[in-house]
Write a protein that holds these residues in place. Structure first.
Motif, short mmCIF file in Angstrom:
data_model
loop_
_atom_site.label_atom_id
_atom_site.label_comp_id
_atom_site.label_asym_id
_atom_site.label_seq_id
_atom_site.Cartn_x
_atom_site.Cartn_y
_atom_site.Cartn_z
N LYS A 363 -8.25 2.56 -64.98
CA LYS A 363 -9.30 2.61 -66.02
C LYS A 363 -10.23 1.41 -65.94
N LEU A 364 -10.18 0.68 -64.82
CA LEU A 364 -10.99 -0.51 -64.66
C LEU A 364 -12.11 -0.29 -63.66
N LYS A 365 -13.12 -1.14 -63.77
CA LYS A 365 -14.14 -1.29 -62.74
C LYS A 365 -14.42 -2.78 -62.60
N ASN A 366 -15.14 -3.15 -61.60
CA ASN A 366 -15.38 -4.56 -61.34
C ASN A 366 -16.05 -5.22 -62.54
N GLY A 367 -15.41 -6.28 -63.07
CA GLY A 367 -15.95 -7.00 -64.21
C GLY A 367 -15.49 -6.49 -65.56
N SER A 368 -14.62 -5.51 -65.61
CA SER A 368 -14.15 -4.98 -66.89
C SER A 368 -13.32 -6.02 -67.64
N PRO A 369 -13.57 -6.18 -68.97
CA PRO A 369 -12.73 -7.09 -69.77
C PRO A 369 -11.33 -6.48 -69.93
N VAL A 370 -10.32 -7.33 -69.93
CA VAL A 370 -8.94 -6.84 -70.02
C VAL A 370 -8.15 -7.68 -71.01
N THR A 371 -7.11 -7.05 -71.51
CA THR A 371 -6.12 -7.73 -72.34
C THR A 371 -4.77 -7.55 -71.66
N VAL A 372 -4.03 -8.63 -71.49
CA VAL A 372 -2.77 -8.59 -70.75
C VAL A 372 -1.62 -8.31 -71.70
N ASP A 373 -0.82 -7.32 -71.36
CA ASP A 373 0.41 -7.01 -72.10
C ASP A 373 1.51 -6.77 -71.06
N ASN A 374 2.40 -7.75 -70.88
CA ASN A 374 3.46 -7.66 -69.88
C ASN A 374 4.80 -7.28 -70.48
N SER A 375 4.77 -6.62 -71.65
CA SER A 375 6.04 -6.20 -72.25
C SER A 375 6.74 -5.14 -71.41
N VAL A 376 5.96 -4.35 -70.67
CA VAL A 376 6.53 -3.36 -69.74
C VAL A 376 5.94 -3.63 -68.37
N GLN A 377 6.82 -3.87 -67.40
CA GLN A 377 6.37 -4.22 -66.06
C GLN A 377 6.84 -3.17 -65.05
N PRO A 378 6.02 -2.83 -64.06
CA PRO A 378 6.49 -1.96 -62.99
C PRO A 378 7.57 -2.66 -62.17
N THR A 379 8.41 -1.89 -61.53
CA THR A 379 9.52 -2.46 -60.75
C THR A 379 8.97 -3.25 -59.56
N ASN A 380 9.68 -4.33 -59.23
CA ASN A 380 9.28 -5.20 -58.12
C ASN A 380 10.54 -5.69 -57.42
N ASP A 381 11.33 -4.72 -56.94
CA ASP A 381 12.63 -5.02 -56.33
C ASP A 381 12.55 -4.79 -54.84
N ALA A 382 13.06 -5.75 -54.06
CA ALA A 382 13.06 -5.60 -52.61
C ALA A 382 14.03 -4.54 -52.13
N ALA A 383 15.07 -4.28 -52.92
CA ALA A 383 16.07 -3.26 -52.56
C ALA A 383 16.41 -2.44 -53.78
N PRO A 384 15.49 -1.56 -54.21
CA PRO A 384 15.72 -0.82 -55.45
C PRO A 384 16.81 0.23 -55.31
N THR A 385 17.39 0.59 -56.44
CA THR A 385 18.38 1.66 -56.51
C THR A 385 17.90 2.67 -57.54
N PRO A 386 18.33 3.93 -57.45
CA PRO A 386 17.91 4.93 -58.44
C PRO A 386 18.22 4.48 -59.86
N GLN A 387 17.26 4.65 -60.78
CA GLN A 387 17.42 4.16 -62.13
C GLN A 387 18.57 4.83 -62.85
N GLU A 388 18.86 6.10 -62.52
CA GLU A 388 19.93 6.78 -63.23
C GLU A 388 21.30 6.22 -62.89
N LYS A 389 21.35 5.38 -61.80
CA LYS A 389 22.63 4.77 -61.46
C LYS A 389 22.75 3.36 -62.02
#
Length: 389
Positions: A363-389
């Motif tokens: 939903k961004l374009k170059n120069g768009s104003p943003v507000t940061v909310d890091n309460s929910v972060q995408p996964t950033n694991d080098a060796a992820p496992t299925p979430q259901e496990k």
């Protein structure tokens, strides 16, 4: 006349100034776009082990569905389902009574031919028979013995033996059952070691070599890794997929791995290096290149601009209602490298410590104003496992 022209020019100037002030007021009244809420991640420099990954299939070093060359009635079954057997072990006996009788008949005929040859050789010594008779007796004996060997082979086919050591499968074979030639009796698989067959893109062929160590994981045993080595690389690249087939031999002493399983294969390439990394979700892929949005403070408006603070046109930094400097997203082109798990390496375009948008960039374009909310972060694991496990 001059006074009239001066009045007209003054009127035009007054109208132009009024119109200018009206347009500036309209521009100032236009509502600014509200900041978009995004999550962010910091560009990190991490230890990176380059890996090739693939999905492979486990195959036995030796495996076969055992059958019989001849039809017959099952007399005895000498194994149980799932039993481990050695090479040459007797597995199934078919009824061979008539074949054995024919073998005895052939053996008797061969013995008679041998006796005739011996008697004629004694008569040849006293010139009672010709050499031609001896030659005929010799050929007859050879023919009779060949018939014995042929019949013995037929009898041997009625006994099915294990061609190699391994584990037998499940069978419904029972004594008294009639089987036709070629019918499957039971499967036999060698489980230790076991092959892992997988394919890799031709671009990765330069990093492969026979003897390279591979690590396997299977969903059946989460958290457990199996080690093997590449024993063969196909000399041909598939022209349809541009992939090359690779085969690795994996030790399987506990017989946990079974033929037909799929496995996740990882091959370490080269040594450990430092790489700039980001969550894969932070990168946007376009036909014209890969981009990320770098979050930075907005520059203050220039003096005299429509958004300048104060009636005198003095400048002031952009700020949100909380009083903090406004953040904007700046689109930056980057060059990406290998991936591992949820992470992707950055080869060019970013520096360690920069903050980039990790989700919400659609939903961004170059120069768009943003507000940061890091309460929910995408996964950033080098060796992820299925979430259901």
């Amino acid at each position: 006349m001059i006074i009239m022209i001066g009045c007209v020019l003054l009127l035009v100037a007054a109208l132009a100034l009024g119109k200018f002030l009206q347009i500036r007021a309209l521009i100032a009244a236009v509502p600014k776009p509200a900041p978009q809420t995004v999550s962010t991640a910091q560009v990190q420099k991490l230890q990176w082990q380059t890996q090739f990954t693939a999905v492979g299939t486990l195959n036995p070093v030796r495996g076969a569905d055992l059958s019989t060359e001849v039809a017959g009635l099952v007399r005895t079954v000498h194994f149980k389902s799932g039993q481990d057997v050695k090479a040459g072990a007797l597995l199934v006996e078919l009824n061979a009574d008539s074949d054995i009788a024919l073998l005895h008949s052939a053996e008797a005929a061969a013995a008679q031919a041998a006796t005739v040859l011996k008697r004629d050789q004694a008569q040849l010594a006293v010139q009672a028979v010709s050499q031609a008779q001896i030659d005929a007796d010799t050929n007859d004996l050879k023919a009779k013995r060949a018939q014995v060997e042929q019949q013995a082979a037929v009898v041997a086919k009625k006994s099915i033996r294990a061609p190699f050591s391994g584990r037998l499968g499940i069978t419904a074979l029972n004594p008294g059952q009639y089987v036709n030639a070629g019918d499957k009796l039971v499967t036999l698989q060698t489980l230790d070691p076991i092959y892992a067959d997988f394919s890799l893109p031709q671009q990765q062929l330069a990093g492969l070599a026979v003897g390279q160590v591979v690590n396997l994981t299977v969903d059946t045993f989460p958290g457990q890794s199996f080690t093997g080595k590449i024993n063969a690389i196909s000399p041909k690249v598939d022209s349809a997929t541009r992939n090359v087939q690779v085969e690795a031999t994996v030790s399987n002493p506990k017989l946990l791995l079974l033929p037909g399983m799929f496995a996740n294969v990882k091959i370490d390439i080269g040594g450990v290096q430092e790489q700039l990394t980001l969550p894969s979700t932070a990168v946007t892929y376009n036909p014209y290149g890969s981009t990320v949005y770098v979050v930075k403070e907005a520059e203050p408006p220039k003096a005299g601009s429509a958004g300048a603070a104060g009636a005198a046109g003095t400048s002031a930094p952009a700020a949100n209602p909380s009083g903090k400097p406004q953040l904007v997203a700046e689109q930056v082109f980057i060059e990406t490298g290998p991936t591992r798990g949820d992470q992707i390496s950055i080869v060019k375009g970013l520096k360690a410590g920069q903050v980039v948008v990790s989700s919400g960039q659609n939903k961004l374009k170059n120069g768009s104003p943003v507000t940061v909310d890091n309460s929910v972060q995408p996964t950033n694991d080098a060796a992820p496992t299925p979430q259901e496990k």
